[in-house]
Enzyme design. Structure first.
Site, PDB file in Angstrom:
ATOM      1  N   THR A  81       2.153   2.491  -0.213  1.00 58.83           N
ATOM      2  CA  THR A  81       1.842   3.242   1.001  1.00 58.83           C
ATOM      3  C   THR A  81       2.897   4.303   1.238  1.00 58.83           C
ATOM      4  OG1 THR A  81       0.952   3.078   3.238  1.00 58.83           O
ATOM      5  CG2 THR A  81       2.996   1.862   2.794  1.00 58.83           C
ATOM      6  N   TYR A  82       2.555   5.192   2.141  1.00 62.37           N
ATOM      7  CA  TYR A  82       3.458   6.282   2.513  1.00 62.37           C
ATOM      8  C   TYR A  82       3.802   6.135   3.995  1.00 62.37           C
ATOM      9  CZ  TYR A  82       4.826  10.937   4.090  1.00 62.37           C
ATOM     10  OH  TYR A  82       5.494  11.980   4.677  1.00 62.37           O
ATOM     11  N   GLY A 145       1.088  -4.959   6.472  1.00 66.85           N
ATOM     12  CA  GLY A 145       1.715  -5.569   5.297  1.00 66.85           C
ATOM     13  C   GLY A 145       2.936  -6.320   5.785  1.00 66.85           C
ATOM     14  N   GLY A 156       5.298  -4.971   8.907  1.00 68.89           N
ATOM     15  CA  GLY A 156       4.389  -5.026  10.050  1.00 68.89           C
ATOM     16  C   GLY A 156       3.225  -4.069   9.937  1.00 68.89           C
ATOM     17  N   CYS A 174      -2.877   2.020  -0.828  1.00 65.80           N
ATOM     18  CA  CYS A 174      -3.281   0.616  -1.011  1.00 65.80           C
ATOM     19  C   CYS A 174      -3.827   0.353  -2.414  1.00 65.80           C
ATOM     20  CB  CYS A 174      -4.340   0.185   0.009  1.00 65.80           C
ATOM     21  SG  CYS A 174      -4.025   0.762   1.664  1.00 65.80           S
TER      22      CYS A 174
END
Lengths: 226, 76
Positions: A81-82, A145, A156, A174
């Protein structure tokens, strides 16, 4: 009623915040701090979760260096993720032994916080079966996550408020090809400020988790982690 | 002593992420043994006692259910 102590970190690099979470989580597991909620807006960073594959980072290391985007392999669930400016990130550090020891319910509650927060800005998001997070159609508005050790959480949720869509194109979010990120700002007539969304998310957190939320300063935080 | 996937609430199945200890290794109580993941939540399973880790089953990526035995601790 249970209590949660909120600490606003503001704009922060990912690495120091990760170290802080780890230290606070260890302190929480030893019962030396209360249940906590950190809020933060990260400098641009790509993180790779336990299910992550390096090939889901599309940009070369050289491009990432030029853009000053760090890459961190982390212990949370999920893939790549970013995080970056314009995204609200909440890191609850909760002892789930006091919350029913239910991982599924915990994740569902984090999603619920994002769904209800978005609704306060007129945006109706939804869940997708088998794909944790909150969605607008096939586009992703928010991610979850977490990592749980001795029943205490870290990592979180991340809710896209007004994120640069170009930067999300550096990764396969993802690990799901074809998924694009979407921000509240693209869906609202009047794009909300991050601070407004943060305030709404904190109120919603209190409702969903049925807790009172008080605020601690960074000075108090420093005393805990000294 | 059996090491089983714990009850994690309303979680029907987990995926083994990685073992943090090796078969044959002496383990002390509370030592972290294995990470499992459900719903994007990674959970660390700790040793319920001390002993030598035996009968490790389940490679990373394998599915398991709460209650399922995935290894054993042999008293020394």
């Amino acid at each position: 009623m249970k209590a949660l102590v909120h600490i606003r970190l503001g704009r922060e690099r990912y690495g120091p915040t990760l170290d802080l979470q780890r230290r606070l989580r260890a302190l929480r597991a030893d019962g030396r701090v209360p249940d906590l909620l950190l809020s933060v807006e990260h400098e641009p960073v790509i993180t790779v979760g336990r299910q992550g594959a390096e090939e889901h980072i599309l940009a070369s290391r050289r491009v990432l260096q030029r853009l000053q985007i760090d890459v961190h392999a982390v212990e949370r669930g999920g893939d790549v993720t970013y995080h970056g400016p314009g995204q609200l990130v909440l890191y609850p550090i909760l002892d789930l032994r006091g919350w029913g020891r239910d991982l599924h319910r915990y994740i569902a509650n984090l999603e619920e916080v994002m769904l209800r927060t978005a609704a306060q800005f007129g945006v109706e998001a939804h869940r997708r079966p088998e794909l944790p997070g909150v969605w607008i159609g096939l586009q992703k508005l928010g991610s979850v996550g977490v990592h749980v050790r001795r029943w205490v959480t870290m990592h979180g949720l991340a809710l896209n408020v007004n994120l640069s869509p170009n930067l999300f194109s550096l990764i396969v979010p993802c690990g799901l090809h074809g998924v694009e990120a979407l921000s509240l700002a693209e869906l609202c007539d009047a794009p909300p400020e991050l601070a407004e969304v943060e305030a709404a998310a904190l109120r919603t957190m209190a409702q969903v988790f049925d807790v009172t939320v008080s605020t601690a300063s960074r000075e108090e935080l420093s005393r805990w982690v000294m | 002593m059996d090491i089983a996937i714990p009850e994690l609430g309303d979680v029907g199945q987990v995926r083994l992420v990685r073992w943090l200890a090796d078969e044959g290794q002496h383990i002390h109580e509370g030592q972290e043994l294995v990470e499992v993941e459900a719903d994007k939540a990674v959970f660390v399973i700790e040793a319920p006692g001390s002993g030598v880790l035996r009968a490790v089953s389940g490679a990373p990526g394998a599915s398991a259910r709460p209650g399922q035995v995935i290894a054993r601790l042999e008293a020394t």
